[in-house]
Enzyme design. Sequence first.
Site, PDB file in Angstrom:
ATOM      1  CD  GLU A  42      27.874 -80.299   0.808  1.00 44.55           C
ATOM      2  OE1 GLU A  42      27.378 -79.534   1.655  1.00 44.55           O
ATOM      3  OE2 GLU A  42      28.857 -81.020   1.031  1.00 44.55           O
ATOM      4  CG  ASP A  67      33.193 -73.828  -0.922  1.00 49.35           C
ATOM      5  OD1 ASP A  67      32.090 -73.866  -0.340  1.00 49.35           O
ATOM      6  OD2 ASP A  67      33.899 -72.785  -0.988  1.00 49.35           O
ATOM      7  CG  ASP A 116      27.678 -67.331   0.597  1.00 55.21           C
ATOM      8  OD1 ASP A 116      27.799 -67.227   1.820  1.00 55.21           O
ATOM      9  OD2 ASP A 116      28.509 -67.915  -0.126  1.00 55.21           O
ATOM     10  CG  ASP A 152      19.834 -69.764   6.873  1.00 52.48           C
ATOM     11  OD1 ASP A 152      20.483 -70.074   5.836  1.00 52.48           O
ATOM     12  OD2 ASP A 152      20.074 -68.736   7.531  1.00 52.48           O
TER      13      ASP A 152
END
Length: 222
Positions: A42, A67, A116, A152
């Site tokens: 991920e 991350d 982002d 989104d």
Amino acid sequence: MSRNKLTKFAEFLAFPNTYTPWEEEKSTLEQWNPKHLPVTMELAAGTGAYTVALARTYPERFFLGVDIKGARMWTGARAALDAQLDNAFFLRSHIERLEENIPQASVEEIWITFADPFLAEGSAKKRLTSERFLGIYSRVLKQGGLLHLKTDSTPLFTYSLETIRSWRGEKGEHFLLENVLHDVYADPTSPEILTSIQTTYEKSHLAEGRTIQYLRARFVAL
Ligand SMILES: C[S@@+](CC[C@H](N)C(=O)[O-])C[C@H]1O[C@@H](n2cnc3c(N)ncnc32)[C@H](O)[C@@H]1O
């Protein structure tokens, strides 16, 4: 920097299910996944909530959250330790440097969750589906490996469809789009995994009534 953040960085570093390259002796995916389970990564994992939920659901697979923000991934690493999950691990790294720790053709699936969108002019190359990143994914993915994107952001989604369709490796490697959903929660064909597990950002986007889009592409190495 807040004391809380510094404490989390120190704890993250000491957790046995994390790796911070510039702080620790060199190690790679092969050492983190000693049972050689099939690997799913991920990227832009944030708190790692998705990595932890996938690891609980699929104990026969290995999940790596990546991350750069260690204080965020502290949450997932702590949760995985508390749940005694030995198939979840967290790498604190820029995704640009993934290949320093992930061998070629070693990953079956990559999820990019609510990355982002980097919409400011001139920042497109930071998007995790820009050509440079697709090149990195093409090297770490196995033949036939999957790239999943959930977002989104319509501009990021549209951009990703274009780059994934047009990207070609030096030998003609490419990605084949297999599934495109413009409203994951309204589409009756949505695979269950898309609605049953939600990331931290996804929950807040849904609470704001935002629409979630999804694509899946298969890597074809010629
Ligand atoms: C909007 S958050 C989403 C977090 C999580 N996926 C979620 O849905 O809750 C985006 C994350 O991407 C990470 N990120 C962005 N670009 C990155 C890069 N090049 N390398 C590593 N992390 C990156 C940020 O640190 C941030 O935690």
